[in-house]
Write an enzyme that holds these catalytic residues in place. Structure first.
Site, PDB file in Angstrom:
ATOM      1  N   ASP A   1       0.919  -1.217   0.193  1.00  0.00           N
ATOM      2  CA  ASP A   1       0.598   0.060   0.075  1.00  0.00           C
ATOM      3  C   ASP A   1       0.663   1.092  -0.335  1.00  0.00           C
ATOM      4  O   ASP A   1       0.373   2.210  -0.012  1.00  0.00           O
ATOM      5  CB  ASP A   1      -1.128  -0.069   1.361  1.00  0.00           C
ATOM      6  CG  ASP A   1      -0.407   0.328   2.590  1.00  0.00           C
ATOM      7  OD1 ASP A   1       0.765   0.606   2.631  1.00  0.00           O
ATOM      8  OD2 ASP A   1      -0.854   1.126   3.647  1.00  0.00           O
TER       9      ASP A   1
ATOM     10  N   TYR B   1      -5.074  -6.600  12.379  1.00  0.00           N
ATOM     11  CA  TYR B   1      -6.285  -5.740  12.708  1.00  0.00           C
ATOM     12  C   TYR B   1      -7.640  -5.868  12.959  1.00  0.00           C
ATOM     13  O   TYR B   1      -8.405  -5.541  12.071  1.00  0.00           O
ATOM     14  CB  TYR B   1      -6.361  -5.307  11.178  1.00  0.00           C
ATOM     15  CG  TYR B   1      -4.608  -4.269  10.909  1.00  0.00           C
ATOM     16  CD1 TYR B   1      -4.369  -2.855  10.926  1.00  0.00           C
ATOM     17  CD2 TYR B   1      -3.533  -5.612  10.282  1.00  0.00           C
ATOM     18  CE1 TYR B   1      -3.275  -2.515  11.336  1.00  0.00           C
ATOM     19  CE2 TYR B   1      -2.518  -4.064   9.824  1.00  0.00           C
ATOM     20  CZ  TYR B   1      -2.492  -2.890  10.730  1.00  0.00           C
ATOM     21  OH  TYR B   1      -1.456  -2.650  10.026  1.00  0.00           O
TER      22      TYR B   1
ATOM     23  N   GLU C   1       4.509 -10.369   5.215  1.00  0.00           N
ATOM     24  CA  GLU C   1       3.018 -10.917   4.882  1.00  0.00           C
ATOM     25  C   GLU C   1       2.935 -11.550   3.459  1.00  0.00           C
ATOM     26  O   GLU C   1       2.802 -11.076   2.215  1.00  0.00           O
ATOM     27  CB  GLU C   1       1.770  -9.694   4.416  1.00  0.00           C
ATOM     28  CG  GLU C   1       1.526  -8.912   5.467  1.00  0.00           C
ATOM     29  CD  GLU C   1       0.853  -8.344   6.295  1.00  0.00           C
ATOM     30  OE1 GLU C   1       0.178  -8.194   5.102  1.00  0.00           O
ATOM     31  OE2 GLU C   1       0.376  -7.854   6.742  1.00  0.00           O
TER      32      GLU C   1
ATOM     33  N   GLU D   1       2.238  -5.612  13.939  1.00  0.00           N
ATOM     34  CA  GLU D   1       1.143  -4.694  13.016  1.00  0.00           C
ATOM     35  C   GLU D   1      -0.461  -4.530  13.992  1.00  0.00           C
ATOM     36  O   GLU D   1      -0.923  -5.958  14.048  1.00  0.00           O
ATOM     37  CB  GLU D   1       0.867  -4.168  11.944  1.00  0.00           C
ATOM     38  CG  GLU D   1       2.757  -4.186  10.802  1.00  0.00           C
ATOM     39  CD  GLU D   1       2.624  -4.263   9.611  1.00  0.00           C
ATOM     40  OE1 GLU D   1       0.580  -3.727   8.874  1.00  0.00           O
ATOM     41  OE2 GLU D   1       3.076  -4.156   8.475  1.00  0.00           O
TER      42      GLU D   1
HETATM   43  C1  BDP Z   1      -0.793  -4.242   6.471  1.00  0.00           C
HETATM   44  C2  BDP Z   1       0.769  -4.167   5.646  1.00  0.00           C
HETATM   45  C3  BDP Z   1       1.090  -2.854   5.952  1.00  0.00           C
HETATM   46  C4  BDP Z   1      -0.008  -1.827   5.720  1.00  0.00           C
HETATM   47  C5  BDP Z   1      -0.872  -1.856   6.420  1.00  0.00           C
HETATM   48  C6  BDP Z   1      -2.375  -0.885   6.161  1.00  0.00           C
HETATM   49  O1  BDP Z   1       1.328  -5.187   6.587  1.00  0.00           O
HETATM   50  O2  BDP Z   1       1.905  -2.422   4.458  1.00  0.00           O
HETATM   51  O3  BDP Z   1       0.151  -0.633   5.427  1.00  0.00           O
HETATM   52  O4  BDP Z   1      -1.531  -3.148   6.104  1.00  0.00           O
HETATM   53  O5  BDP Z   1      -3.302  -1.384   5.097  1.00  0.00           O
HETATM   54  O6  BDP Z   1      -1.778  -5.783   6.106  1.00  0.00           O
HETATM   55  O7  BDP Z   1      -2.762  -0.286   6.536  1.00  0.00           O
END
Ligand code: BDP
Length: 618
Positions: free
Chosen positions: A195, A491, A438, A527
């Site tokens: 992204d 997430y 990923e 993350e």
């Molecule tokens: C994760 C990726 C990261 C993205 C993030 C997102 O590792 O690079 O910026 O998602 O979507 O999967 O914010």
């Protein structure tokens, strides 16, 4: 037309960095000259990509062949002009400038070194091709003595190509749209699996350097053991040039007050330092980021004169790891930090010392102790400050979102890792290598692929653990079995069960527990996070508000506290340090907004909240 047309003229030279890539540092025997500044610049026309090669744009002043504009180096070219064609350019871009050399360099060996050029680079000096390089985030260097003119103007031309393919690291593809209802004939676009905006250009410093003709080509230094009273380091030196046999090597170690504390002779050996000041990361000891200097000096015994001299900063610190954690100098580490980007307003991915310094100030203010170089190696200038300020770095290659695993990709991936380890092997801040982010690690073929990669990295450097950042379910993943430490991105409450913050703690505990129970390895959550538009508020919170970002953090923190107590979790890194540029998407309002700081580096409410947590975590 096929995508290969874009870089048909580039021959990828694997193994170009078998030799050293020491940062050019002036010394009694070495001089440097920067080529940073304003260069002339032009992009190749979308429909005539190879024109610059056909018409030999490198053989004459660029403006004789094409209309040029001014372009700062280092910087990305994308955001410098008002022209969307330059911002979104795919394919070849051309840079050129001139320079003079000091006469004293005539008897020296002269090299040129690029900190990074994204993605392919071809370099000509005075019309002669001297090197090419593929891979957007690592340095390359070539000796150019024979191509230089003294007492005359010299010309340097660089052609840069940002095209990503299924065999570049990271991967991408050129997609041709054949639907004539919607697209004119020949319309194509670049797609990629990540992204962040694919900024392009000469991103890091361009440095000319002069060394003696017999020179120090590479230095490796490793701490082999530490106690309070003794630090033992092992050093080795590679020499280059034609008269190596005439020289002997003197190694001296100086402390931070420039006092000589130990010395040895020879190309390699062990050196003991009594009562060493160990290199400690932030928050684990009063002494943080202590650096010694290893001075390597060549000596010509027959002529009794000194030769080349190079000074390398290094830290005395020892890393160990096992199923419960990572240990520095015998103490277990808890990572509290960030996933980040090198992303500066207007400069894009170009080295920006202002943003870089501000970012360290913010990371210290918030009491972080670590970051991951998501999703590519960061500049050497940035890494120097991590060494000095005692930040722990998970050092990552640009292997983001890999989704096929053939031999050609493996080759490119291995080359990137060789170049990364070669560049960063001596850095005390680097405590873990990350071989990617990923990947489609549920695919069976990825097992052999990652097994091969991890073995390579262990061979290149056995002193640091190896990780890979995973996002597939633990039940499907086939890569974690090869890793020393498992990193995961999750997430909850954002990409899954959006808005359901009440599920986050439960899901995160289940998730980390599953990984740990399957592999009995330490886990870092590299993350987690929520997008938040600075200034947007609701109560009760909804997604995209600053309020929801904080609620999501709060719920994750509850899980992290429990998981840490259970002994599973050895770190938490929020995504992201700051908002950053992405390609245009209807779900990304000018960029990824998951920063706890804005792209301008101002705090969202999340920054204050995170600061309170990081201050109390030890
Ligand atoms: C994760 C990726 C990261 C993205 C993030 C997102 O590792 O690079 O910026 O998602 O979507 O999967 O914010």
């Amino acid at each position: 037309m096929h995508w290969r047309i874009f870089f048909a003229t580039v021959i990828c030279v694997n193994g170009i960095h078998a030799s050293g890539i020491l940062y050019p540092r002036p010394s009694e025997s070495r001089e440097t000259l920067t080529l940073d500044g304003i260069w002339k610049f032009a992009i190749a026309n979308r429909t005539e990509q190879n024109k610059g090669f056909k018409d030999k744009w490198y053989a004459a002043p660029l403006h004789h062949n094409v209309e040029v504009i001014d372009m700062p180096v280092p910087s990305s070219y994308n955001d410098i002009t008002q022209d969307a064609n330059i911002r979104d350019h795919i394919g070849w871009a051309w840079y050129q400038r001139d320079f003079f050399l000091p006469k004293s360099w005539k008897s020296q060996q002269v090299s040129i070194r690029f900190g990074s050029v994204n993605y392919y680079a071809v370099v000509w000096i005075n019309g002669v091709e001297v090197t090419n390089h593929s891979g957007g985030y690592l340095p390359f260097e070539v000796k150019i003595t024979e191509h230089l003119k003294f007492g005359h103007l010299n010309w340097i031309t660089v052609a840069v190509n940002n095209t990503l393919t299924p065999w570049t690291i990271p991967q991408g593809k050129i997609v041709y749209h054949n639907d004539s209802q919607r697209y004119p004939a020949g319309y194509y676009e670049q797609q990629y699996n990540f992204d962040f905006f694919n900024f392009a250009g000469i991103h890091r410093p361009v440095i000319l350097s002069a060394t003696p003709k017999t020179y120090i080509d590479d230095i490796t230094i490793n701490t082999t053991s530490v106690t309070d009273s003794l630090g033992v380091i092992f050093y080795s030196v590679e020499l280059g040039g034609s008269k190596i046999a005439a020289y002997s090597v003197i190694a001296e170690i100086y402390d931070a007050q420039h006092r000589l504390v130990a010395q040895a002779k020879g190309l390699k050996g062990e050196i003991s330092i009594n009562n060493p000041n160990l290199w400690w990361p932030r928050g684990m000891n009063e002494s943080v980021g202590y650096l010694y200097t290893l001075k390597i000096q060549l000596w010509n015994d027959a002529k009794n004169v000194e030769g080349d001299i190079y000074r390398l900063p290094f830290g005395v610190r020892f890393i160990e790891w096992n199923s419960t954690g990572v240990y520095i100098n015998g103490k277990s580490v808890y990572f509290k930090g960030f996933g980040r980007h090198e992303d500066a307003i207007l400069r894009g991915r170009g080295l920006d010392l202002v943003t870089l310094t501000k970012d360290y100030n913010l990371m210290r203010w918030i009491e972080a102790n670590s970051f991951r170089t998501s999703h590519y190696p960061y500049s050497e200038e940035l890494m120097d400050l991590a060494d000095q300020q005692g930040f722990l770095v998970i050092d990552e290659v640009p292997a983001v979102g890999l989704d096929n695993f053939d031999d050609e990709l493996l080759e490119a991936h291995m080359q990137t890792l060789k170049e990364l380890v070669q560049r960063d092997k001596n850095r005390p801040a680097v405590v873990m290598w990350s071989i990617g982010n990923e990947p489609q690690s549920q695919k069976q073929v990825s097992a052999h692929y990652f097994d091969t990669i991890v073995k390579l990295v262990h061979r290149l450097d056995s002193s640091r653990p190896v990780t890979l950042v995973l996002n597939k379910p633990s039940s499907q993943d086939v890569a974690a079995q090869f890793l020393d430490v498992i990193c995961i991105n999750r997430y909850f409450g954002w990409y899954s069960d959006t808005g359901h913050s009440e599920l986050i703690t439960y899901q995160m505990i289940k998730e980390v527990t599953a990984w740990h129970e399957k592999h009995l390895k330490p886990v870092v959550v590299t993350e987690y996070g929520a997008g938040a538009l600075a200034g947007l508020h609701t109560d009760p919170p909804v997604v995209w508000t600053e309020d929801y970002q904080v609620v999501l953090m709060e719920q994750n923190f509850k899980a992290f506290d429990q998981l840490r107590e259970m002994g599973y979790l050895i770190g938490e890194m929020i995504w992201n340090f700051a908002d950053f540029a992405t390609p245009q998407e209807y779900f990304r309002p000018t960029g990824c907004m998951k920063g706890v700081f804005t792209r301008e580096r101002q705090p969202k409410f999340a920054a204050h909240f995170l600061r309170r947590r990081y201050a109390q975590l030890t």
